[in-house]
Design a protein around this motif. Structure first.
Motif, short mmCIF file in Angstrom:
data_model
loop_
_atom_site.label_atom_id
_atom_site.label_comp_id
_atom_site.label_asym_id
_atom_site.label_seq_id
_atom_site.Cartn_x
_atom_site.Cartn_y
_atom_site.Cartn_z
N GLY A 40 55.95 -11.48 87.72
CA GLY A 40 55.09 -11.31 86.56
C GLY A 40 55.26 -9.99 85.83
N ILE A 41 56.33 -9.28 86.10
CA ILE A 41 56.57 -7.97 85.47
C ILE A 41 56.66 -8.10 83.96
CG2 ILE A 41 58.18 -6.04 85.27
CD1 ILE A 41 56.87 -5.97 87.95
N ASN A 42 57.42 -9.07 83.48
CA ASN A 42 57.61 -9.21 82.03
C ASN A 42 56.29 -9.45 81.31
OD1 ASN A 42 60.40 -8.85 82.25
ND2 ASN A 42 60.74 -11.03 82.57
N MET A 43 55.47 -10.37 81.83
CA MET A 43 54.20 -10.64 81.19
C MET A 43 53.23 -9.47 81.34
SD MET A 43 54.46 -13.24 79.38
CE MET A 43 52.77 -13.20 78.82
N ALA A 44 53.34 -8.71 82.42
CA ALA A 44 52.50 -7.51 82.58
C ALA A 44 52.81 -6.50 81.47
CB ALA A 44 52.71 -6.89 83.95
N LEU A 45 54.09 -6.31 81.17
CA LEU A 45 54.48 -5.39 80.10
C LEU A 45 53.95 -5.87 78.74
CD1 LEU A 45 58.16 -4.77 81.21
CD2 LEU A 45 56.27 -3.12 81.33
N ILE A 46 54.06 -7.16 78.50
CA ILE A 46 53.58 -7.72 77.23
C ILE A 46 52.06 -7.63 77.16
CG2 ILE A 46 53.42 -9.84 75.86
CD1 ILE A 46 56.23 -10.57 77.12
N THR A 47 51.39 -7.95 78.26
CA THR A 47 49.92 -7.91 78.28
C THR A 47 49.40 -6.49 78.09
OG1 THR A 47 49.85 -9.90 79.65
CG2 THR A 47 47.87 -8.54 79.61
N ASP A 48 50.09 -5.50 78.63
CA ASP A 48 49.69 -4.10 78.40
C ASP A 48 49.66 -3.80 76.91
OD1 ASP A 48 49.28 -3.45 81.03
OD2 ASP A 48 51.18 -2.39 81.29
N ARG A 49 50.66 -4.26 76.18
CA ARG A 49 50.72 -4.02 74.73
C ARG A 49 49.61 -4.78 74.02
NH1 ARG A 49 55.15 -2.03 72.07
NH2 ARG A 49 55.29 -0.95 74.06
N ILE A 50 49.32 -5.98 74.47
CA ILE A 50 48.22 -6.78 73.91
C ILE A 50 46.90 -6.04 74.10
CG2 ILE A 50 46.87 -8.89 74.29
CD1 ILE A 50 49.47 -9.46 72.80
N LEU A 51 46.67 -5.53 75.31
CA LEU A 51 45.43 -4.80 75.59
C LEU A 51 45.32 -3.52 74.77
CD1 LEU A 51 45.28 -5.32 79.46
CD2 LEU A 51 43.92 -6.49 77.71
N GLU A 52 46.45 -2.83 74.54
CA GLU A 52 46.45 -1.63 73.70
C GLU A 52 45.97 -1.94 72.29
OE1 GLU A 52 50.34 0.12 73.69
OE2 GLU A 52 50.25 0.62 75.82
N ARG A 53 46.20 -3.14 71.82
CA ARG A 53 45.77 -3.55 70.48
C ARG A 53 44.29 -3.93 70.46
NH1 ARG A 53 49.49 -6.23 66.27
NH2 ARG A 53 47.64 -5.54 65.18
N GLY A 54 43.66 -3.96 71.62
CA GLY A 54 42.26 -4.36 71.69
C GLY A 54 42.07 -5.86 71.74
N TRP A 55 43.10 -6.57 72.18
CA TRP A 55 43.05 -8.02 72.29
C TRP A 55 42.92 -8.42 73.75
CZ3 TRP A 55 47.99 -9.67 69.13
CH2 TRP A 55 47.89 -9.22 67.82
N LEU A 56 42.40 -9.62 73.96
CA LEU A 56 42.34 -10.21 75.29
C LEU A 56 43.06 -11.55 75.27
CD1 LEU A 56 38.60 -9.70 76.28
CD2 LEU A 56 40.58 -8.56 77.26
N PRO A 57 43.68 -11.93 76.37
CA PRO A 57 44.25 -13.27 76.45
C PRO A 57 43.14 -14.31 76.28
CG PRO A 57 45.10 -11.89 78.21
CD PRO A 57 43.99 -11.13 77.56
N ASP A 58 43.47 -15.40 75.61
CA ASP A 58 42.48 -16.45 75.33
C ASP A 58 43.09 -17.84 75.56
OD1 ASP A 58 39.94 -17.36 74.61
OD2 ASP A 58 40.52 -17.58 72.51
N GLY A 59 43.83 -17.96 76.63
CA GLY A 59 44.38 -19.25 77.00
C GLY A 59 45.85 -19.40 76.69
N LEU A 60 46.41 -20.45 77.23
CA LEU A 60 47.82 -20.74 77.01
C LEU A 60 48.02 -22.24 77.05
CD1 LEU A 60 49.60 -21.61 79.80
CD2 LEU A 60 48.85 -19.33 80.40
#
Length: 75
Positions: A40-60
């Protein structure tokens, strides 16, 4: 219908996140299955950037060769 071309690199996904200028509810990130590593390293890197923007995951949505991720603002 709009053709979705899944991202195949972390750098490409990060660039898409950075370049988006709108509400997170209007942003969808298509991630090719090859980018979904077992640890899950790749998605962790992407999610860190998402969180920096003030966003939360909302499903897939799982599709044949990729996942389509949705996001929302922190509530």
């Amino acid at each position: 219908m709009i053709e979705i071309i899944p991202t195949r690199t972390v750098d490409e996904a990060l660039a898409l996140v950075a370049a988006f200028d709108g509400s997170p509810k209007d942003f969808m990130l298509a991630v090719h299955q090859s980018l979904l590593d077992p640890i899950g390293i790749n998605m962790a890197l992407i999610t860190d950037r998402i969180l920096e923007r003030g966003w939360l995951p909302d499903g897939l949505e799982q599709r044949a060769d990729h996942r389509l991720y949705r996001y929302r603002e922190f509530a």
